[in-house]
Enzyme design. Structure first.
Site, PDB file in Angstrom:
ATOM      1  N   CYS A  40       0.842  -1.199   0.000  1.00 54.84           N
ATOM      2  CA  CYS A  40       0.000   0.000   0.000  1.00 54.84           C
ATOM      3  C   CYS A  40       0.880   1.254   0.000  1.00 54.84           C
ATOM      4  N   HIS A  41       0.263   2.390  -0.323  1.00 52.96           N
ATOM      5  CA  HIS A  41       1.032   3.632  -0.476  1.00 52.96           C
ATOM      6  C   HIS A  41       1.777   4.065   0.771  1.00 52.96           C
ATOM      7  N   THR A  42       1.221   3.764   1.916  1.00 53.84           N
ATOM      8  CA  THR A  42       1.855   4.279   3.122  1.00 53.84           C
ATOM      9  C   THR A  42       3.165   3.538   3.416  1.00 53.84           C
ATOM     10  N   HIS A  62       1.222  -3.476   6.299  1.00 50.49           N
ATOM     11  CA  HIS A  62       0.080  -3.301   7.216  1.00 50.49           C
ATOM     12  C   HIS A  62      -1.217  -3.856   6.643  1.00 50.49           C
ATOM     13  N   GLU A  63      -1.126  -4.674   5.566  1.00 50.34           N
ATOM     14  CA  GLU A  63      -2.356  -5.143   4.904  1.00 50.34           C
ATOM     15  C   GLU A  63      -2.275  -6.663   4.767  1.00 50.34           C
ATOM     16  N   CYS A  92      -9.739  -1.843  21.360  1.00 48.87           N
ATOM     17  CA  CYS A  92      -9.624  -2.445  22.697  1.00 48.87           C
ATOM     18  C   CYS A  92     -10.976  -2.566  23.387  1.00 48.87           C
ATOM     19  N   CYS A  95     -10.903   1.729  26.099  1.00 44.58           N
ATOM     20  CA  CYS A  95     -10.308   3.069  26.249  1.00 44.58           C
ATOM     21  C   CYS A  95     -11.413   4.122  26.069  1.00 44.58           C
ATOM     22  N   CYS A  98     -12.751   4.220  22.395  1.00 42.85           N
ATOM     23  CA  CYS A  98     -13.649   3.114  22.040  1.00 42.85           C
ATOM     24  C   CYS A  98     -14.997   3.262  22.741  1.00 42.85           C
ATOM     25  N   CYS A 106      -8.894   4.040  18.473  1.00 37.96           N
ATOM     26  CA  CYS A 106      -8.543   3.462  19.782  1.00 37.96           C
ATOM     27  C   CYS A 106      -7.199   4.029  20.242  1.00 37.96           C
ATOM     28  N   ARG A 110      -1.572   3.436  21.317  1.00 35.42           N
ATOM     29  CA  ARG A 110      -1.221   4.429  20.304  1.00 35.42           C
ATOM     30  C   ARG A 110       0.228   4.901  20.415  1.00 35.42           C
ATOM     31  N   CYS A 169      -6.664  -3.046   4.759  1.00 32.28           N
ATOM     32  CA  CYS A 169      -6.520  -1.590   4.571  1.00 32.28           C
ATOM     33  C   CYS A 169      -7.472  -1.075   3.496  1.00 32.28           C
ATOM     34  N   ARG A 370      -3.753  -3.247  -7.003  1.00 36.30           N
ATOM     35  CA  ARG A 370      -3.148  -3.829  -5.807  1.00 36.30           C
ATOM     36  C   ARG A 370      -2.202  -4.956  -6.182  1.00 36.30           C
TER      37      ARG A 370
HETATM   38  P1  NAD Z   1      -3.454   5.374  -6.147  1.00 41.87           P
HETATM   39  O1  NAD Z   1      -2.176   6.067  -6.434  1.00 41.87           O
HETATM   40  O2  NAD Z   1      -3.626   3.975  -6.607  1.00 41.87           O
HETATM   41  O3  NAD Z   1      -4.662   6.223  -6.759  1.00 41.87           O
HETATM   42  C1  NAD Z   1      -4.677   7.616  -6.830  1.00 41.87           C
HETATM   43  C2  NAD Z   1      -5.447   8.003  -8.103  1.00 41.87           C
HETATM   44  O4  NAD Z   1      -5.612   9.427  -8.106  1.00 41.87           O
HETATM   45  C3  NAD Z   1      -4.724   7.627  -9.398  1.00 41.87           C
HETATM   46  O5  NAD Z   1      -5.593   6.883 -10.231  1.00 41.87           O
HETATM   47  C4  NAD Z   1      -4.357   8.977 -10.000  1.00 41.87           C
HETATM   48  O6  NAD Z   1      -4.390   8.961 -11.435  1.00 41.87           O
HETATM   49  C5  NAD Z   1      -5.443   9.882  -9.424  1.00 41.87           C
HETATM   50  N1  NAD Z   1      -5.087  11.294  -9.388  1.00 41.87           N
HETATM   51  C6  NAD Z   1      -3.885  11.854  -9.111  1.00 41.87           C
HETATM   52  N2  NAD Z   1      -3.951  13.195  -9.189  1.00 41.87           N
HETATM   53  C7  NAD Z   1      -5.228  13.510  -9.521  1.00 41.87           C
HETATM   54  C8  NAD Z   1      -5.926  14.731  -9.754  1.00 41.87           C
HETATM   55  N3  NAD Z   1      -5.294  15.899  -9.653  1.00 41.87           N
HETATM   56  N4  NAD Z   1      -7.233  14.664 -10.048  1.00 41.87           N
HETATM   57  C9  NAD Z   1      -7.858  13.468 -10.149  1.00 41.87           C
HETATM   58  N5  NAD Z   1      -7.255  12.279  -9.968  1.00 41.87           N
HETATM   59  C10 NAD Z   1      -5.964  12.295  -9.654  1.00 41.87           C
HETATM   60  O7  NAD Z   1      -3.661   5.464  -4.567  1.00 41.87           O
HETATM   61  P2  NAD Z   1      -4.657   4.644  -3.607  1.00 41.87           P
HETATM   62  O8  NAD Z   1      -4.051   3.360  -3.226  1.00 41.87           O
HETATM   63  O9  NAD Z   1      -6.012   4.609  -4.223  1.00 41.87           O
HETATM   64  O10 NAD Z   1      -4.655   5.593  -2.325  1.00 41.87           O
HETATM   65  C11 NAD Z   1      -5.219   6.886  -2.385  1.00 41.87           C
HETATM   66  C12 NAD Z   1      -4.891   7.689  -1.125  1.00 41.87           C
HETATM   67  O11 NAD Z   1      -5.561   7.136   0.004  1.00 41.87           O
HETATM   68  C13 NAD Z   1      -3.408   7.706  -0.749  1.00 41.87           C
HETATM   69  O12 NAD Z   1      -3.068   9.037  -0.367  1.00 41.87           O
HETATM   70  C14 NAD Z   1      -3.350   6.776   0.443  1.00 41.87           C
HETATM   71  O13 NAD Z   1      -2.260   7.045   1.284  1.00 41.87           O
HETATM   72  C15 NAD Z   1      -4.667   7.091   1.095  1.00 41.87           C
HETATM   73  N6  NAD Z   1      -5.171   6.119   2.094  1.00 41.87           N
HETATM   74  C16 NAD Z   1      -5.769   6.619   3.221  1.00 41.87           C
HETATM   75  C17 NAD Z   1      -6.278   5.780   4.205  1.00 41.87           C
HETATM   76  C18 NAD Z   1      -6.983   6.329   5.412  1.00 41.87           C
HETATM   77  O14 NAD Z   1      -7.273   5.576   6.334  1.00 41.87           O
HETATM   78  N7  NAD Z   1      -7.307   7.618   5.434  1.00 41.87           N
HETATM   79  C19 NAD Z   1      -6.145   4.392   4.052  1.00 41.87           C
HETATM   80  C20 NAD Z   1      -5.555   3.890   2.885  1.00 41.87           C
HETATM   81  C21 NAD Z   1      -5.071   4.762   1.911  1.00 41.87           C
HETATM   82  C1  022 Z   2      -3.051   3.342   5.358  1.00 42.51           C
HETATM   83  N1  022 Z   2      -2.993   4.670   5.503  1.00 42.51           N
HETATM   84  C2  022 Z   2      -2.645   5.211   4.316  1.00 42.51           C
HETATM   85  C3  022 Z   2      -2.510   4.180   3.445  1.00 42.51           C
HETATM   86  N2  022 Z   2      -2.755   3.033   4.105  1.00 42.51           N
HETATM   87  C4  022 Z   2      -3.241   5.370   6.671  1.00 42.51           C
HETATM   88  C5  022 Z   2      -2.305   6.252   7.155  1.00 42.51           C
HETATM   89  C6  022 Z   2      -2.571   6.967   8.328  1.00 42.51           C
HETATM   90  C7  022 Z   2      -3.781   6.803   8.981  1.00 42.51           C
HETATM   91  C8  022 Z   2      -4.702   5.891   8.502  1.00 42.51           C
HETATM   92  C9  022 Z   2      -4.435   5.174   7.342  1.00 42.51           C
HETATM   93  C10 022 Z   2      -4.071   7.579  10.134  1.00 42.51           C
HETATM   94  C11 022 Z   2      -5.067   8.527  10.241  1.00 42.51           C
HETATM   95  C12 022 Z   2      -5.007   9.066  11.511  1.00 42.51           C
HETATM   96  C13 022 Z   2      -3.986   8.445  12.166  1.00 42.51           C
HETATM   97  N3  022 Z   2      -3.385   7.540  11.344  1.00 42.51           N
HETATM   98  C14 022 Z   2      -3.587   8.719  13.588  1.00 42.51           C
HETATM   99  C15 022 Z   2      -4.271   7.768  14.489  1.00 42.51           C
HETATM  100  C16 022 Z   2      -4.115   8.181  15.949  1.00 42.51           C
HETATM  101  O1  022 Z   2      -3.334   9.087  16.226  1.00 42.51           O
HETATM  102  O2  022 Z   2      -4.790   7.572  16.772  1.00 42.51           O
HETATM  103  C17 022 Z   2      -2.309   6.724  11.671  1.00 42.51           C
HETATM  104  C18 022 Z   2      -2.500   5.396  12.043  1.00 42.51           C
HETATM  105  C19 022 Z   2      -1.398   4.578  12.402  1.00 42.51           C
HETATM  106  C20 022 Z   2      -0.115   5.099  12.391  1.00 42.51           C
HETATM  107  C21 022 Z   2       0.070   6.427  12.016  1.00 42.51           C
HETATM  108  C22 022 Z   2      -1.010   7.231  11.660  1.00 42.51           C
HETATM  109  C23 022 Z   2       1.040   4.245  12.787  1.00 42.51           C
HETATM  110  O3  022 Z   2       0.884   3.180  13.309  1.00 42.51           O
HETATM  111  N4  022 Z   2       2.270   4.644  12.564  1.00 42.51           N
HETATM  112  C24 022 Z   2      -3.864   4.773  12.065  1.00 42.51           C
HETATM  113 ZN    ZN Z   3      -2.781   1.077   3.483  1.00 39.17          ZN
END
Ligand code: NAD
Ligand code: 022
Ligand code: ZN
Length: 375
Positions: A40-42, A62-63, A92, A95, A98, A106, A110, A169, A370
């Site tokens: 995954c991207h992270t 993480h996945e 948990c 906390c 939760c 949770c 953390r 994830c 993926r």
């Molecule tokens: P990805 O790179 O596979 O997909 C991103 C898409 O966005 C691509 O298809 C790309 O062409 C498009 N894109 C880029 N710039 C653009 C623009 N200006 N306008 C429109 N489209 C555009 O990434 P992903 O795996 O789908 O992940 C997306 C995001 O979600 C990442 O930043 C990732 O870290 C985040 N994420 C967050 C969480 C969370 O819990 N908040 C969990 C997982 C992933």
């Molecule tokens: C997963 N992510 C992006 C791609 N795949 C992702 C990254 C960060 C978070 C969630 C998903 C995230 C959002 C908010 C937080 N995190 C903070 C949570 C908190 O402070 O309680 C986050 C998480 C874990 C970690 C860092 C940031 C870590 O374990 N290092 C859930």
């Molecule tokens: Zn992820």
């Protein structure tokens, strides 16, 4: 014991596939044999060195999905032989967070999770006698890992590891953002920005809850077919739009008596702060909600005019789709097994651990939705 792992020795270098040592589970911990893990991207964000909180050397990942092979003293919720998905957001159930019922974040472990350590402040992994950091509390880029009991979701035993690892994830994040964070209702109009592994799962979540209009926005024209495959009803490539994107999208959502226009819900799945602003401003006046899923670069800031919020648009963010992992993840596995959601077509590549760096290259080049490492 000896385990096989892809180790992030230092920022900016490829992962090193090698043998590392793993200590057994302590009180409240479980050892899991990881059978499959998504990339995954992270993981890439941390490996690249761009993550200011990244720690090295570490076992990333993480996945995952796997089988419990040993449990430490006091573990009651899982036993040896149980199939589990590791949770980077634990649950948990005791906390304040939760118990609040208002968040899935949770706080029980953390602090140590962020420091790359187990809850007792130590690491179970080592290489040549020196400790390796854990990552997001999960470290699934190893064929065995140790996790806190509260950071595993027990799942049914007939679910295939090489598919349901993605629920650890991407799937849960996308579908959960629709169901938990936005609480989208049937008939809603939605816009999804970024049709990667997250955006496509948002789209299938929207289809699942009966959204009427699902507009996908991506600068990559190849994503049109991908979006349609999972329920997208309209596609917009910003590069093909003459003039500003936001009024174009607002116009698309106008219907009948409502000449104001704007989406009921929008989702940023890009991590680009300019897109986040477009997503907010493409929301309907008075009630539109924009959900930020994408993770922006360190230090980035978002902007809009306060007028956008004063007139009733709502900006929200979501972590792990607002899912409470031990409760919600087993249900999502059931949805997959019952055919209510799809995963298989999104897993575009599988590879052995020795080829994990290829999986990073494919993600970087935008060639994969993926990649999954199968141990
Ligand atoms: P990805 O790179 O596979 O997909 C991103 C898409 O966005 C691509 O298809 C790309 O062409 C498009 N894109 C880029 N710039 C653009 C623009 N200006 N306008 C429109 N489209 C555009 O990434 P992903 O795996 O789908 O992940 C997306 C995001 O979600 C990442 O930043 C990732 O870290 C985040 N994420 C967050 C969480 C969370 O819990 N908040 C969990 C997982 C992933
Ligand atoms: C997963 N992510 C992006 C791609 N795949 C992702 C990254 C960060 C978070 C969630 C998903 C995230 C959002 C908010 C937080 N995190 C903070 C949570 C908190 O402070 O309680 C986050 C998480 C874990 C970690 C860092 C940031 C870590 O374990 N290092 C859930
Ligand atoms: Zn992820």
């Amino acid at each position: 014991m000896d385990v096989r792992a892809a180790v992030a020795l230092e920022a900016g270098k490829p992962l090193e596939i090698t043998t590392v040592q793993l200590d057994g589970p302590q009180a409240g911990e479980v050892m899991v044999e990881i059978k499959a893990t998504g990339i995954c991207h992270t993981d890439e964000f941390t490996l690249s060195g761009a993550d200011p909180e990244g720690l090295f050397p570490a076992v990333l990942g993480h996945e995952g999905a796997g089988v419990v092979v040993d449990v430490g003293p006091g573990v009651t919720s899982v036993k040896t032989g149980d199939h589990v998905i590791p949770l980077y957001t634990p649950e948990c159930r005791t906390c304040p967070s939760c118990l609040s019922r208002k968040t899935n974040l949770c706080t029980a472990i953390r602090a140590t999770q962020g420091q790359g350590l187990m809850p007792d402040g130590s690491s179970r992994f080592s290489l040549e006698g020196k400790p390796l950091f854990h990552y997001m509390g999960t470290s699934t880029f190893a064929n065995y890992t140790v996790l806190p009991e509260i950071a595993v979701a027990k799942i049914r035993e007939d679910a295939p590891f090489d598919k349901v690892c993605y629920i650890g994830c991407g799937v849960t994040t996308g579908i959960g953002a629709v169901i938990n964070t936005a609480q989208v209702e049937p008939g809603a109009k939605a816009i999804v920005f970024g049709l990667g592994g997250i955006g496509l799962n948002v789209i299938q979540g929207l289809r699942l809850v009966g959204a009427e209009m699902i507009i996908g926005v991506d600068i990559n024209p190849a994503k049109k077919e991908w979006g349609e495959r999972f329920g997208m009803t309209h596609f917009v490539n910003p590069n093909d739009v003459e003039g500003d994107l936001v009024p174009y999208l607002v116009d698309m959502t106008k219907k009948g008596a409502d000449q104001i226009g704007g989406a009921d819900y929008t989702f940023d799945c890009t991590g680009n702060v300019t897109v986040m602003r477009q997503a907010l401003e493409a929301c309907h006046r008075g009630w539109g909600q924009s959900i930020i899923i994408g993770v922006a670069p360190a230090g980035a800031e978002i902007a809009t005019r306060p007028f956008q919020l004063v007139t009733g648009r709502v900006w929200k963010g979501t972590a792990f789709g607002g899912a409470r992992g031990r409760t919600d993840v087993p249900r999502i596995v059931d949805w997959y097994m019952d055919g209510r959601i799809e995963i298989d077509p999104m897993i575009t590549h599988t590879m052995p651990l020795t080829d994990i760096n290829n999986g990073f290259d494919l993600m970087h080049a935008g060639e994969s939705i993926r990649s999954v490492v199968v141990y």
